[in-house]
Design an enzyme around this catalytic site. Structure first.
Site, PDB file in Angstrom:
ATOM      1  CG  ASN A  34     -36.472  35.510 -27.802  1.00 19.75           C
ATOM      2  OD1 ASN A  34     -37.379  36.087 -28.366  1.00 19.75           O
ATOM      3  ND2 ASN A  34     -35.870  34.442 -28.314  1.00 19.75           N
ATOM      4  CG  ASN A  62     -28.121  21.331 -31.371  1.00 18.00           C
ATOM      5  OD1 ASN A  62     -28.860  20.702 -32.119  1.00 18.00           O
ATOM      6  ND2 ASN A  62     -28.573  22.067 -30.374  1.00 18.00           N
ATOM      7  N   GLY A 120     -21.378  19.772 -28.070  1.00 18.20           N
ATOM      8  CA  GLY A 120     -21.237  19.986 -26.631  1.00 18.20           C
ATOM      9  C   GLY A 120     -19.902  19.480 -26.108  1.00 18.20           C
ATOM     10  CG  ASP A 162     -26.940  31.867 -29.016  1.00 13.22           C
ATOM     11  OD1 ASP A 162     -27.339  31.350 -30.070  1.00 13.22           O
ATOM     12  OD2 ASP A 162     -27.659  32.048 -28.026  1.00 13.22           O
ATOM     13  CG  ASP A 191     -26.769  28.487 -17.905  1.00 13.85           C
ATOM     14  OD1 ASP A 191     -27.269  27.849 -18.855  1.00 13.85           O
ATOM     15  OD2 ASP A 191     -27.241  29.560 -17.473  1.00 13.85           O
ATOM     16  CE  LYS A 214     -32.112  29.193 -30.506  1.00 17.15           C
ATOM     17  NZ  LYS A 214     -31.484  28.729 -29.269  1.00 17.15           N
ATOM     18  N   GLY A 215     -30.210  35.750 -31.807  1.00 10.85           N
ATOM     19  CA  GLY A 215     -29.590  36.804 -32.602  1.00 10.85           C
ATOM     20  C   GLY A 215     -28.831  37.789 -31.735  1.00 10.85           C
ATOM     21  CG  ASN A 242     -28.061  35.256 -26.469  1.00 10.61           C
ATOM     22  OD1 ASN A 242     -28.366  36.248 -25.820  1.00 10.61           O
ATOM     23  ND2 ASN A 242     -28.637  34.078 -26.265  1.00 10.61           N
TER      24      ASN A 242
HETATM   25  O1  RIB Z   1     -29.598  30.127 -27.602  1.00  6.10           O
HETATM   26  C1  RIB Z   1     -30.106  30.520 -26.361  1.00  6.10           C
HETATM   27  C2  RIB Z   1     -31.250  31.458 -26.539  1.00  6.10           C
HETATM   28  O2  RIB Z   1     -32.303  30.796 -27.176  1.00  6.10           O
HETATM   29  C3  RIB Z   1     -31.818  31.977 -25.242  1.00  6.10           C
HETATM   30  O3  RIB Z   1     -31.241  33.198 -24.895  1.00  6.10           O
HETATM   31  C4  RIB Z   1     -33.325  32.050 -25.490  1.00  6.10           C
HETATM   32  O4  RIB Z   1     -33.845  33.337 -25.399  1.00  6.10           O
HETATM   33  C5  RIB Z   1     -33.521  31.430 -26.861  1.00  6.10           C
HETATM   34  O5  RIB Z   1     -33.767  32.377 -27.830  1.00  6.10           O
END
Ligand code: RIB
Length: 317
Positions: free
Chosen positions: A14, A187, A228, A258, A252, A43-44, A46
């Site tokens: 994404n 989580n 966290g 991920d 952040d 997520k994938g 990342n």
């Molecule tokens: O885990 C974070 C991700 O979740 C973000 O990069 C966002 O695009 C969502 O897919």
């Protein structure tokens, strides 16, 4: 196992459209935000980038559009040395988008429009059988069609692979998938939602363990709950233990889950125990929250070595 960790990630890409806001607007309200940025996410993807930077030999199976965002995805992933043999492109929908809202504490909330991610089909998984065969560990999330995810997990499980399911975004009816998972990594709010509880419900540690055991009863060997700044909780059938947090200044939190999953996958593929792999994953997650945006904040293996050495020095003082 041994040698370079072979990890295949089956999941989403994404574009991240990120803005800082004091609070979320109400319906009908327009609110000023600031600090807009656009960058790769999902997520994938990342997890694939994080696993590659941590030393894994990584293949990414997903789907992006034929739009500009899809082109950006491909050049970024190639640049990160990720094998894209089984990355699909579709003209039928736009590349997935994640709208990320960040508050002053670095907490995020995200709305995802999966777009092209939903065009990843069972046949695409079958076409990628060779990549699955050659992997030590496979990583899945829930931003693609559940049928596709389930088929990928089943294929990997039948081949005797270690299968990690990061159940994000959370869903309730996952029994069909859980039977093919070796490890599940929710989580706290995902853990609650998987058990039919509202994410805002307060629960104690004992209840958390019980919720994890409900998942284990459906197939997985262990549930690893990311908490966290409170570290992580490892739940097995007959025991559970916590991994202490690493204190850092978070700016952040996007992508920390991920990088945790990627580090867990690489470490397990390298033959580490679950406890050692999860401890390393906690450290990688902690490193990630110290940087803004996802991709720039994901550490390399060398950066983690420096970070861990500094942490050790601090604790020896
Ligand atoms: O885990 C974070 C991700 O979740 C973000 O990069 C966002 O695009 C969502 O897919």
């Amino acid at each position: 196992m041994g040698g370079k960790a072979r990890v295949t990630v089956i999941g989403s890409y994404n574009v991240g459209l990120v803005v800082n806001a004091e609070r979320l607007p109400a319906w009908g309200e327009t609110l000023f935000g600031n600090g807009f940025s656009e960058g790769p996410g999902g997520k994938g993807s990342n997890q694939a980038v994080a696993a590659s930077r941590l030393g894994g030999d990584v293949s990414f199976i997903g789907c992006v559009g034929t739009d500009r965002y899809g082109d950006d995805a491909i050049s970024m992933l190639k640049n990160e040395c990720i094998d894209l043999t089984y990355l699909k492109r579709t003209a039928a929908s736009m590349t997935g988008v994640g709208f990320v809202f960040l508050n002053k504490l670095g907490d995020n909330c995200i709305i995802v429009d999966p777009g092209a991610n939903l065009a990843l089909m069972i046949e695409d998984i079958d076409r990628a059988a060779q990549a699955i065969e050659q992997s030590d560990v496979l990583l899945f999330q829930l931003e693609c069609q559940l049928d596709t995810v389930r088929h990928g997990m089943q294929t990997a499980w039948k081949k005797g692979k270690v299968v990690i399911l990061n159940p994000a975004p959370a869903q309730e009816q996952l029994d069909d998938l859980l039977r093919y998972a070796t490890y599940v990594t929710p989580n706290e709010s995902e853990l609650k939602m998987m058990n039919g509880l509202p994410p805002e419900q307060e629960i104690g540690m004992e209840e958390c363990v019980q919720l994890g055991r409900n998942i284990i009863a459906k197939g997985p060997e262990a549930v690893i709950v990311t908490m966290g700044e409170r570290g992580a909780l490892i739940i097995l059938e007959d025991t559970s233990y916590t991994l202490p947090p690493i204190a850092v200044d978070a700016v952040d939190t996007t992508g920390a889950g991920d990088s945790f999953n990627a580090a867990l996958a690489v470490s397990l593929a390298e033959g580490k125990s679950l406890a050692d792999a999860a401890a390393y994953a906690c450290a990688v997650g902690a490193y990630t929250v110290t940087g803004r945006e996802v991709i720039p904040a994901l550490p390399t293996r060398e950066q983690m070595e420096v970070f861990l050495a500094a942490m050790k020095e601090k604790s020896d003082e």
